[in-house]
Design an enzyme around this catalytic site. Structure first.
Site, PDB file in Angstrom:
ATOM      1  N   TYR A  40       0.855  -1.186   0.000  1.00  0.00           N
ATOM      2  CA  TYR A  40       0.000   0.000   0.000  1.00  0.00           C
ATOM      3  C   TYR A  40       0.895   1.242   0.000  1.00  0.00           C
ATOM      4  O   TYR A  40       1.885   1.287  -0.712  1.00  0.00           O
ATOM      5  CB  TYR A  40      -0.979  -0.064   1.181  1.00  0.00           C
ATOM      6  CG  TYR A  40      -2.146   0.877   1.015  1.00  0.00           C
ATOM      7  CD1 TYR A  40      -2.962   0.806  -0.120  1.00  0.00           C
ATOM      8  CD2 TYR A  40      -2.427   1.842   1.962  1.00  0.00           C
ATOM      9  CE1 TYR A  40      -4.026   1.669  -0.294  1.00  0.00           C
ATOM     10  CE2 TYR A  40      -3.496   2.711   1.797  1.00  0.00           C
ATOM     11  CZ  TYR A  40      -4.291   2.625   0.661  1.00  0.00           C
ATOM     12  OH  TYR A  40      -5.336   3.488   0.494  1.00  0.00           O
ATOM     13  N   GLY A  81     -35.719 -19.603 -11.924  1.00  0.00           N
ATOM     14  CA  GLY A  81     -36.363 -18.480 -12.588  1.00  0.00           C
ATOM     15  C   GLY A  81     -35.887 -17.134 -12.083  1.00  0.00           C
ATOM     16  O   GLY A  81     -34.744 -16.960 -11.665  1.00  0.00           O
ATOM     17  N   GLY A  84     -34.255 -12.811  -8.466  1.00  0.00           N
ATOM     18  CA  GLY A  84     -33.607 -11.567  -8.067  1.00  0.00           C
ATOM     19  C   GLY A  84     -32.094 -11.699  -7.949  1.00  0.00           C
ATOM     20  O   GLY A  84     -31.546 -12.785  -7.764  1.00  0.00           O
ATOM     21  N   LYS A  95     -20.214 -20.555  -9.359  1.00  0.00           N
ATOM     22  CA  LYS A  95     -19.580 -20.469 -10.679  1.00  0.00           C
ATOM     23  C   LYS A  95     -18.129 -20.021 -10.524  1.00  0.00           C
ATOM     24  O   LYS A  95     -17.224 -20.548 -11.193  1.00  0.00           O
ATOM     25  CB  LYS A  95     -20.350 -19.482 -11.556  1.00  0.00           C
ATOM     26  CG  LYS A  95     -19.932 -19.489 -13.013  1.00  0.00           C
ATOM     27  CD  LYS A  95     -20.443 -20.720 -13.736  1.00  0.00           C
ATOM     28  CE  LYS A  95     -20.182 -20.622 -15.223  1.00  0.00           C
ATOM     29  NZ  LYS A  95     -21.294 -21.031 -16.047  1.00  0.00           N
ATOM     30  N   GLY A 197     -35.113 -21.032 -25.979  1.00  0.00           N
ATOM     31  CA  GLY A 197     -34.518 -20.021 -25.103  1.00  0.00           C
ATOM     32  C   GLY A 197     -33.107 -19.674 -25.539  1.00  0.00           C
ATOM     33  O   GLY A 197     -32.677 -19.992 -26.651  1.00  0.00           O
ATOM     34  N   ALA A 198     -32.366 -19.042 -24.625  1.00  0.00           N
ATOM     35  CA  ALA A 198     -31.017 -18.576 -24.942  1.00  0.00           C
ATOM     36  C   ALA A 198     -30.109 -19.726 -25.356  1.00  0.00           C
ATOM     37  O   ALA A 198     -29.388 -19.640 -26.360  1.00  0.00           O
ATOM     38  CB  ALA A 198     -30.431 -17.846 -23.738  1.00  0.00           C
ATOM     39  N   ALA A 199     -30.139 -20.823 -24.591  1.00  0.00           N
ATOM     40  CA  ALA A 199     -29.265 -21.948 -24.906  1.00  0.00           C
ATOM     41  C   ALA A 199     -29.638 -22.565 -26.242  1.00  0.00           C
ATOM     42  O   ALA A 199     -28.762 -22.913 -27.043  1.00  0.00           O
ATOM     43  CB  ALA A 199     -29.338 -22.989 -23.794  1.00  0.00           C
ATOM     44  N   ASN A 319     -21.272 -27.948 -18.943  1.00  0.00           N
ATOM     45  CA  ASN A 319     -20.585 -26.718 -19.341  1.00  0.00           C
ATOM     46  C   ASN A 319     -19.184 -26.589 -18.765  1.00  0.00           C
ATOM     47  O   ASN A 319     -18.367 -25.846 -19.288  1.00  0.00           O
ATOM     48  CB  ASN A 319     -21.419 -25.496 -18.928  1.00  0.00           C
ATOM     49  CG  ASN A 319     -22.604 -25.275 -19.840  1.00  0.00           C
ATOM     50  OD1 ASN A 319     -23.017 -26.179 -20.556  1.00  0.00           O
ATOM     51  ND2 ASN A 319     -23.151 -24.069 -19.813  1.00  0.00           N
TER      52      ASN A 319
END
Length: 760
Positions: A40, A81, A84, A95, A197-199, A319
């Protein structure tokens, strides 16, 4: 596992100790005032000024080059889903954890509390100075398409929405290989994509990129086949609309070659499957339950190639085969984007890897000897250690060739070595061993089943499919504990040794007679043998000896000597072998094996050599090449004394009689574990090049102290003691082991049984 138990277990996992799953760890020394002044003020001003003069120096002086943002607004979290942004944080942390353990990429998870596309893009774009890449996650369609498109246009670092492209890349590799196996031209196969959908959109685009014909693709959403005469079609769906006279899934799959499921469970019926063309390819990727159950599909047709999103069936479309390594390659060449060329390179690398000979450690993890390119192996397994090299290198090369790389790799062999060294800094070995155990679970006796932690561990290994528990103890007490804590142990055998011996069952009489016969010349009378059989360790060892169980776990409530003695009396050592104890220490530098830590108090040189042979064999069973150091307080005779002399003699015995083993000594521990120090000072040592991964201690005292110090001060996870040299697999727990430690030992025990049976 009941929903209630699963819910509580998940909540406990995330809340125990420090809440959450990730933390920031310093990478530089911070233990002195000088260190802090460099980290620092005032020292930090120097890299700041350098970066102000040249922004690219941020990659040189900060963590930016190995830092990815996992960013979501929580509008499409897993199967939950729109829950939020904040509720999605555990998923984003998870992840980040996968990025770290598979590719050694650091992650900050960022949850953005907005559904407005413009606002989301503005926030993420403003974060560009912090990160080397952005992984978009769990953002609902169609907003995710616009968000990714704009961020890729406006940011100068790699951006990828893994929900779209991850599945596309892995399933693309699976489709290429499946077509090759059945001998069909990918440009001619008829493909049905159930889901829009997206995939699904990204998968379909990828299939076209790798050779599929758009005219041969039919897509369905929740309303049925997407047709040109449907009103209010958005632009994404419109590009795949058809004018053929088909409206339902049953219509679409008739005579189709390929079914791609990105929708919901059980929508593909056996009748629909039967209507498909010969040798159909079915990638049913709905989670947790696919569009048609694997067993049902295989029973319906015997010419099918099938993949799902599940790990308990062949051909898992996961994935994790892609995103860690795609970002790894992109970061390592400081790519400004993840473009189509890089994604296709990843597809080809994954597809090609499935055709290569499979490493033994992967075979072991899946309890097979012959995993090879076939209908049940069209894509690599997630545990394959070659993914980081093959996929990352392919992506890096594609980035360079397509002109988006800012750094060019000149020495690819050196880069491959760098990637390999990123592995082994976590508990990957336990993941592989767990996979191996689950492929062929064995019967494990829990000798201390009247204990909460033991029963909790028994439930875990049962529900995870690691082992088949057998519980020893007073039946009424065990059943009371099972009821009190709502453990799901229905159908598990509960055996009360006291009741068996008092009741003079045929089994107990057989066990007593065996012990008496075996130990009658060692001071044990028939009365003594009967009395000893009340002890659960004697009774449990007898179950193993007579083949009514495969292995025994005990020692959590009794000292080591009182636990191991019954096993030695009932089962004994292998003929011509001695018994030793080994700990597997899971460190940040990978696993290190310690022996002997529990059995032999002051072994002779010959006994040290014998112990070394046991360790060498045990480590090889885990598909790790042992690099063994015989430790003392001396380095190759630099100090004289009883211990160095003994250790040098043991090394000489091994060099003379077992030249195939990589072993050296006497050595001090720091030289054994620091290859640079060893090479600089003792270039003649056969251990030069890499540090030792197996340490043999000169006596019980030093080994026991060392593993306990490393466990407590070094924060290494200790798995053991693993008992070596027994005629049948028996394993002893540490006193007051945790549930996790018990589960780890059961896993080791099951794999040990598997190896033991193969060697019979």
């Amino acid at each position: 596992m009941s929903n209630t138990n699963r819910k509580q277990a998940a909540l406990n996992y995330h809340s125990m100790g420090r809440p959450g799953k990730i933390a920031v760890v310093p990478t530089k020394p911070t233990n002195s005032q000088r260190d802090l002044s460099l980290a620092y003020s005032p020292g930090v001003a120097e890299p700041c000024l350098a970066i102000a003069e040249n922004k690219e120096d941020a990659y040189k002086y900060t963590a930016k080059g190995n830092l990815v943002a996992v960013i979501s607004n929580g509008t499409a979290v897993l199967g939950l889903g729109d829950i939020g942004a904040q509720a999605g944080k555990p998923v984003m942390e998870g992840k980040g954890l996968l990025f770290k353990i598979f590719a050694d990429i650091d992650v900050f998870d960022i949850e953005v509390d907005t559904k407005n596309v413009d606002e989301f893009v503005k926030i993420v774009k403003a974060l560009e100075p912090t990160f080397g890449g952005v992984n978009l996650e769990d953002i609902k369609a169609p907003e995710c398409f616009e968000i990714e498109r704009r961020l890729k246009e406006e940011m100068n670092i790699p951006v990828m929405h893994d929900d779209q492209h991850g599945t596309a890349i892995i399933s693309g590799a699976a489709l290429i290989n499946a077509c090759e196996i059945i001998g069909k031209d990918i440009s001619k196969v008829k493909i049905v994509v159930n889901g829009a959908g997206a995939a699904a959109m990204s998968c379909t685009a990828m299939y076209i990129s790798v050779g599929a014909s758009k005219e041969n693709i039919v897509m369905l959403d929740s309303k049925g086949v997407i047709r040109t005469d449907r009103e209010h079609l958005d632009s994404m769906k419109a590009q795949y609309a058809t004018d053929r006279d088909i409206r339902t899934l049953a219509d679409a799959v008739k005579d189709a070659d390929v079914f791609i499921g990105l929708s919901a469970a059980d929508v593909l019926s056996p009748e629909m499957l039967l209507s498909m063309a010969p040798n159909p390819i079915v990638l049913a990727m709905a989670n947790p339950n696919p569009e048609i159950a694997y067993d049902l599909a295989m029973a319906t047709r015997n010419d099918i190639i099938m993949g799902t999103g599940r790990s308990d069936y062949p051909n898992q479309v996961n994935n994790v085969l892609g995103f860690p390594y795609i970002f790894r390659g992109a970061l390592d060449v400081r790519a400004t984007a993840i473009n189509e060329e890089m994604k296709i390179a990843a597809v080809r690398a994954i597809a090609d890897l499935a055709k290569q000979p499979v490493p033994e450690e992967v075979n072991q993890a899946y309890n097979t000897n012959n995993l090879k390119f076939s209908e049940e192996y069209i894509i690599p397994k997630p545990t394959d250690p070659r993914l980081i090299t093959e996929v990352s290198m392919a992506v890096a090369k594609a980035a360079i060739e397509s002109g988006v790389a800012q750094t060019v790799i000149e020495d690819w062999d050196k880069y491959r070595d760098t990637l390999r060294k990123r592995l082994g800094k976590d508990d990957a070995i336990m993941r592989n061993l767990t996979m191996a155990a689950k492929r062929d679970p064995k019967r494990v006796v829990f000798a201390e089943a009247d204990n909460y932690k033991t029963l909790r561990a028994a439930q875990i290994v049962k529900e995870e499919g690691i082992a088949i528990p057998i519980l020893l103890g007073k039946k009424e007490k065990i059943e009371r504990l099972i009821h009190e804590y709502a453990f799901e142990l229905d159908g598990v055998d509960i055996i009360d040794p006291v009741a068996e011996v008092d009741g003079e069952t045929e089994r107990s009489k057989k066990f007593i007679e065996h012990l008496y016969t075996k130990r009658q010349r060692r001071g044990i009378t028939r009365y003594d043998a009967r009395k000893l059989m009340f002890d659960r360790n004697y009774f449990g060892a007898s179950l193993v000896e007579f083949g009514e169980a495969d292995t025994l776990i005990s020692g959590m409530t009794k000292n080591y000597a009182n636990t191991i003695r019954p096993a030695l009396h009932v089962i004994g050592a292998k003929p011509g072998s001695r018994v030793a104890g080994m700990y597997m220490m899971l460190t940040k530098k990978g696993p290190i094996f310690f022996g002997d830590t529990t059995v032999n108090e002051d072994p002779t040189a010959q006994e040290l050599a014998d112990i070394t042979l046991l360790l060498d064999k045990a480590v090889k069973r885990m598909n790790i090449q042992p690099r063994i150091a015989l430790l003392s307080y001396s380095n190759f005779g630099s100090s004289e004394g009883k211990t160095p002399t003994k250790v040098r003699e043991a090394a000489q015995i091994l060099h003379d009689k077992h030249p195939e083993i990589m072993v050296d000594g006497d050595l001090q521990a720091n030289f054994a574990l620091n290859s640079e120090m060893l090479t600089a000072n003792f270039p003649f040592s056969c251990l030069n090049g890499q540090s030792a991964n197996t340490l043999v201690f000169p006596n019980l005292e030093s080994g026991n102290i060392a593993y306990k110090l490393l466990q407590e001060v070094g924060e290494a996870e200790a798995v053991g003691p693993i008992l070596l040299g027994m005629n049948k697999p028996i394993h002893v727990l540490q006193l007051d082991s945790s549930v996790r430690e018990i589960v780890n030992m059961v896993t080791i025990a099951v794999v040990d049984v598997q190896a033991h049976l193969k060697n019979l």
